[in-house]
Design a protein around this motif. Structure first.
Motif, PDB file in Angstrom:
ATOM      1  N   ASP A  66       0.833  -1.211   0.000  1.00 59.04           N
ATOM      2  CA  ASP A  66       0.000   0.000   0.000  1.00 59.04           C
ATOM      3  C   ASP A  66       0.864   1.257   0.000  1.00 59.04           C
ATOM      4  OD1 ASP A  66      -2.264  -1.551  -0.010  1.00 59.04           O
ATOM      5  OD2 ASP A  66      -2.718  -1.278   2.122  1.00 59.04           O
ATOM      6  N   VAL A  67       1.926   1.247   0.779  1.00 61.92           N
ATOM      7  CA  VAL A  67       2.833   2.399   0.832  1.00 61.92           C
ATOM      8  C   VAL A  67       3.481   2.614  -0.539  1.00 61.92           C
ATOM      9  CG1 VAL A  67       5.029   3.218   1.806  1.00 61.92           C
ATOM     10  CG2 VAL A  67       3.263   2.307   3.308  1.00 61.92           C
ATOM     11  N   ALA A  68       3.889   1.514  -1.189  1.00 57.05           N
ATOM     12  CA  ALA A  68       4.495   1.639  -2.521  1.00 57.05           C
ATOM     13  C   ALA A  68       3.493   2.223  -3.512  1.00 57.05           C
ATOM     14  CB  ALA A  68       4.986   0.277  -3.002  1.00 57.05           C
ATOM     15  N   LEU A  69       2.242   1.760  -3.443  1.00 56.31           N
ATOM     16  CA  LEU A  69       1.210   2.292  -4.340  1.00 56.31           C
ATOM     17  C   LEU A  69       0.944   3.771  -4.051  1.00 56.31           C
ATOM     18  CD1 LEU A  69      -1.324  -0.683  -4.393  1.00 56.31           C
ATOM     19  CD2 LEU A  69       0.183   0.046  -6.243  1.00 56.31           C
ATOM     20  N   LEU A  70       0.903   4.128  -2.778  1.00 55.54           N
ATOM     21  CA  LEU A  70       0.708   5.532  -2.406  1.00 55.54           C
ATOM     22  C   LEU A  70       1.863   6.403  -2.906  1.00 55.54           C
ATOM     23  CD1 LEU A  70      -0.731   5.233   1.214  1.00 55.54           C
ATOM     24  CD2 LEU A  70      -1.902   6.101  -0.804  1.00 55.54           C
ATOM     25  N   ASN A  71       3.083   5.874  -2.811  1.00 53.80           N
ATOM     26  CA  ASN A  71       4.234   6.628  -3.307  1.00 53.80           C
ATOM     27  C   ASN A  71       4.137   6.843  -4.814  1.00 53.80           C
ATOM     28  OD1 ASN A  71       5.515   7.061  -0.856  1.00 53.80           O
ATOM     29  ND2 ASN A  71       6.675   5.169  -0.949  1.00 53.80           N
ATOM     30  N   LYS A  72       3.657   5.816  -5.548  1.00 52.93           N
ATOM     31  CA  LYS A  72       3.457   5.965  -6.994  1.00 52.93           C
ATOM     32  C   LYS A  72       2.389   7.020  -7.273  1.00 52.93           C
ATOM     33  CE  LYS A  72       4.829   1.338  -8.488  1.00 52.93           C
ATOM     34  NZ  LYS A  72       4.365   0.070  -9.063  1.00 52.93           N
ATOM     35  N   ASP A  73       1.296   6.965  -6.509  1.00 48.46           N
ATOM     36  CA  ASP A  73       0.225   7.956  -6.683  1.00 48.46           C
ATOM     37  C   ASP A  73       0.742   9.367  -6.410  1.00 48.46           C
ATOM     38  OD1 ASP A  73      -1.528   5.957  -7.342  1.00 48.46           O
ATOM     39  OD2 ASP A  73      -2.551   5.921  -5.396  1.00 48.46           O
ATOM     40  N   ILE A  74       1.534   9.519  -5.359  1.00 49.23           N
ATOM     41  CA  ILE A  74       2.091  10.826  -5.013  1.00 49.23           C
ATOM     42  C   ILE A  74       3.002  11.312  -6.141  1.00 49.23           C
ATOM     43  CG2 ILE A  74       3.736  11.979  -3.453  1.00 49.23           C
ATOM     44  CD1 ILE A  74       2.474  10.275  -1.179  1.00 49.23           C
ATOM     45  N   SER A  75       3.808  10.401  -6.676  1.00 48.08           N
ATOM     46  CA  SER A  75       4.692  10.771  -7.782  1.00 48.08           C
ATOM     47  C   SER A  75       3.881  11.218  -8.997  1.00 48.08           C
ATOM     48  CB  SER A  75       5.581   9.580  -8.146  1.00 48.08           C
ATOM     49  OG  SER A  75       6.416   9.903  -9.227  1.00 48.08           O
ATOM     50  N   SER A  76       2.804  10.483  -9.304  1.00 46.81           N
ATOM     51  CA  SER A  76       1.938  10.857 -10.433  1.00 46.81           C
ATOM     52  C   SER A  76       1.288  12.210 -10.189  1.00 46.81           C
ATOM     53  CB  SER A  76       0.849   9.804 -10.644  1.00 46.81           C
ATOM     54  OG  SER A  76       1.409   8.586 -11.063  1.00 46.81           O
ATOM     55  N   LEU A  77       0.832  12.424  -8.962  1.00 46.24           N
ATOM     56  CA  LEU A  77       0.227  13.717  -8.636  1.00 46.24           C
ATOM     57  C   LEU A  77       1.231  14.859  -8.766  1.00 46.24           C
ATOM     58  CD1 LEU A  77      -2.026  12.740  -5.594  1.00 46.24           C
ATOM     59  CD2 LEU A  77      -2.778  13.439  -7.873  1.00 46.24           C
ATOM     60  N   LYS A  78       2.455  14.609  -8.349  1.00 47.72           N
ATOM     61  CA  LYS A  78       3.495  15.631  -8.489  1.00 47.72           C
ATOM     62  C   LYS A  78       3.727  15.944  -9.968  1.00 47.72           C
ATOM     63  CE  LYS A  78       6.170  14.818  -4.257  1.00 47.72           C
ATOM     64  NZ  LYS A  78       7.448  14.325  -3.722  1.00 47.72           N
ATOM     65  N   ASP A  79       3.753  14.882 -10.796  1.00 45.29           N
ATOM     66  CA  ASP A  79       3.918  15.085 -12.238  1.00 45.29           C
ATOM     67  C   ASP A  79       2.749  15.884 -12.801  1.00 45.29           C
ATOM     68  OD1 ASP A  79       6.270  13.664 -12.128  1.00 45.29           O
ATOM     69  OD2 ASP A  79       5.408  11.801 -12.925  1.00 45.29           O
ATOM     70  N   ASP A  80       1.525  15.544 -12.355  1.00 50.24           N
ATOM     71  CA  ASP A  80       0.340  16.275 -12.820  1.00 50.24           C
ATOM     72  C   ASP A  80       0.405  17.737 -12.419  1.00 50.24           C
ATOM     73  OD1 ASP A  80      -0.655  13.979 -13.928  1.00 50.24           O
ATOM     74  OD2 ASP A  80      -2.163  13.606 -12.378  1.00 50.24           O
ATOM     75  N   VAL A  81       0.817  17.986 -11.185  1.00 53.68           N
ATOM     76  CA  VAL A  81       0.922  19.372 -10.704  1.00 53.68           C
ATOM     77  C   VAL A  81       1.974  20.123 -11.521  1.00 53.68           C
ATOM     78  CG1 VAL A  81       1.682  20.788  -8.754  1.00 53.68           C
ATOM     79  CG2 VAL A  81       0.059  18.931  -8.381  1.00 53.68           C
ATOM     80  N   ALA A  82       3.103  19.472 -11.787  1.00 52.39           N
ATOM     81  CA  ALA A  82       4.156  20.116 -12.577  1.00 52.39           C
ATOM     82  C   ALA A  82       3.648  20.420 -13.986  1.00 52.39           C
ATOM     83  CB  ALA A  82       5.390  19.215 -12.630  1.00 52.39           C
ATOM     84  N   LEU A  83       2.930  19.454 -14.579  1.00 48.46           N
ATOM     85  CA  LEU A  83       2.388  19.658 -15.924  1.00 48.46           C
ATOM     86  C   LEU A  83       1.360  20.778 -15.934  1.00 48.46           C
ATOM     87  CD1 LEU A  83       2.298  18.661 -18.851  1.00 48.46           C
ATOM     88  CD2 LEU A  83       0.477  17.098 -18.161  1.00 48.46           C
ATOM     89  N   ARG A  84       0.495  20.784 -14.945  1.00 50.91           N
ATOM     90  CA  ARG A  84      -0.512  21.841 -14.875  1.00 50.91           C
ATOM     91  C   ARG A  84       0.138  23.211 -14.670  1.00 50.91           C
ATOM     92  NH1 ARG A  84      -5.859  19.454 -11.857  1.00 50.91           N
ATOM     93  NH2 ARG A  84      -6.036  17.619 -13.183  1.00 50.91           N
ATOM     94  N   THR A  85       1.169  23.251 -13.859  1.00 49.94           N
ATOM     95  CA  THR A  85       1.885  24.505 -13.641  1.00 49.94           C
ATOM     96  C   THR A  85       2.523  24.966 -14.949  1.00 49.94           C
ATOM     97  OG1 THR A  85       2.341  23.863 -11.355  1.00 49.94           O
ATOM     98  CG2 THR A  85       3.714  25.597 -12.281  1.00 49.94           C
ATOM     99  N   GLU A  86       3.124  24.020 -15.656  1.00 52.44           N
ATOM    100  CA  GLU A  86       3.729  24.351 -16.943  1.00 52.44           C
ATOM    101  C   GLU A  86       2.666  24.827 -17.938  1.00 52.44           C
ATOM    102  OE1 GLU A  86       6.224  22.149 -20.531  1.00 52.44           O
ATOM    103  OE2 GLU A  86       6.039  21.157 -18.596  1.00 52.44           O
ATOM    104  N   MET A  87       1.524  24.115 -17.970  1.00 51.53           N
ATOM    105  CA  MET A  87       0.432  24.506 -18.870  1.00 51.53           C
ATOM    106  C   MET A  87      -0.102  25.889 -18.511  1.00 51.53           C
ATOM    107  SD  MET A  87       0.160  22.195 -21.104  1.00 51.53           S
ATOM    108  CE  MET A  87      -1.393  22.552 -21.870  1.00 51.53           C
ATOM    109  N   ALA A  88      -0.199  26.187 -17.244  1.00 51.34           N
ATOM    110  CA  ALA A  88      -0.671  27.516 -16.813  1.00 51.34           C
ATOM    111  C   ALA A  88       0.313  28.588 -17.280  1.00 51.34           C
ATOM    112  CB  ALA A  88      -0.832  27.563 -15.293  1.00 51.34           C
ATOM    113  N   GLY A  89       1.595  28.304 -17.186  1.00 47.49           N
ATOM    114  CA  GLY A  89       2.606  29.243 -17.666  1.00 47.49           C
ATOM    115  C   GLY A  89       2.496  29.444 -19.167  1.00 47.49           C
ATOM    116  N   LEU A  90       2.312  28.326 -19.893  1.00 46.51           N
ATOM    117  CA  LEU A  90       2.158  28.427 -21.349  1.00 46.51           C
ATOM    118  C   LEU A  90       0.898  29.202 -21.711  1.00 46.51           C
ATOM    119  CD1 LEU A  90       3.204  24.827 -22.457  1.00 46.51           C
ATOM    120  CD2 LEU A  90       4.505  26.934 -22.760  1.00 46.51           C
ATOM    121  N   ARG A  91      -0.178  28.947 -20.973  1.00 41.87           N
ATOM    122  CA  ARG A  91      -1.439  29.647 -21.218  1.00 41.87           C
ATOM    123  C   ARG A  91      -1.259  31.151 -20.998  1.00 41.87           C
ATOM    124  NH1 ARG A  91      -5.085  27.750 -17.277  1.00 41.87           N
ATOM    125  NH2 ARG A  91      -4.931  25.746 -18.322  1.00 41.87           N
ATOM    126  N   THR A  92      -0.547  31.510 -19.943  1.00 42.80           N
ATOM    127  CA  THR A  92      -0.291  32.923 -19.655  1.00 42.80           C
ATOM    128  C   THR A  92       0.548  33.542 -20.775  1.00 42.80           C
ATOM    129  OG1 THR A  92      -0.372  32.468 -17.284  1.00 42.80           O
ATOM    130  CG2 THR A  92       0.693  34.516 -17.954  1.00 42.80           C
TER     131      THR A  92
END
Length: 137
Positions: A66-92
């Motif tokens: 479960d901890v390993a799966l949670l760590n994968k989820d956290i990593s994916s969420l971090k990637d999503d946040v980074a992508l969204r931040t990048e997309m927001a910058g591009l949009r601006t």
């Protein structure tokens, strides 16, 4: 234990006689044995069985998974946040570029409109001059 029982027997023998002293010592020995047996039984009841240990190991393995799966989820969420931040910058950036382009087009349109109006005005003036020239002949 036998030595202590003999000492206790001798003490009680002086006060209560040999038969009563023997009964008292036997009672104390039995009571002491039963107390020890109860204590041992209670301690044994608290010991974990092999199945308990296996169950705990299984639970630990599941928790690690479960901890390993949670760590994968956290990593994916971090990637999503980074992508969204990048997309927001591009949009601006895109909005800024679009506004600049619209401003340039607006300026060009205004210049074109002014030039067209000037050309039309010039054409009208030339036409008027031609008419005036025609009438003046």
């Amino acid at each position: 234990m036998k030595q202590r029982a003999l000492e206790v027997f001798e003490i009680f023998e002086k006060v209560h006689g040999p038969v009563s002293a023997k009964t008292i010592v036997e009672y104390l020995e039995n009571t002491d044995s039963m107390a020890i047996q109860r204590e041992i039984s209670a301690r044994i009841a608290q010991l974990a069985t092999k199945n308990d240990v296996t169950d705990v190991k299984s639970d630990i393995a599941l928790l690690k998974n479960d901890v390993a799966l949670l760590n994968k989820d956290i990593s994916s969420l971090k990637d999503d946040v980074a992508l969204r931040t990048e997309m927001a910058g591009l949009r601006t950036d895109f909005r800024a570029e679009l506004k600049a382009e619209i401003s340039c087009l607006k300026a060009d349109l205004i210049k074109t409109f002014v030039v067209m109006n000037m050309a039309q005005l010039l054409a009208i003036v030339v036409s008027l001059l031609a008419i005036i020239k025609f009438f003046l002949k």
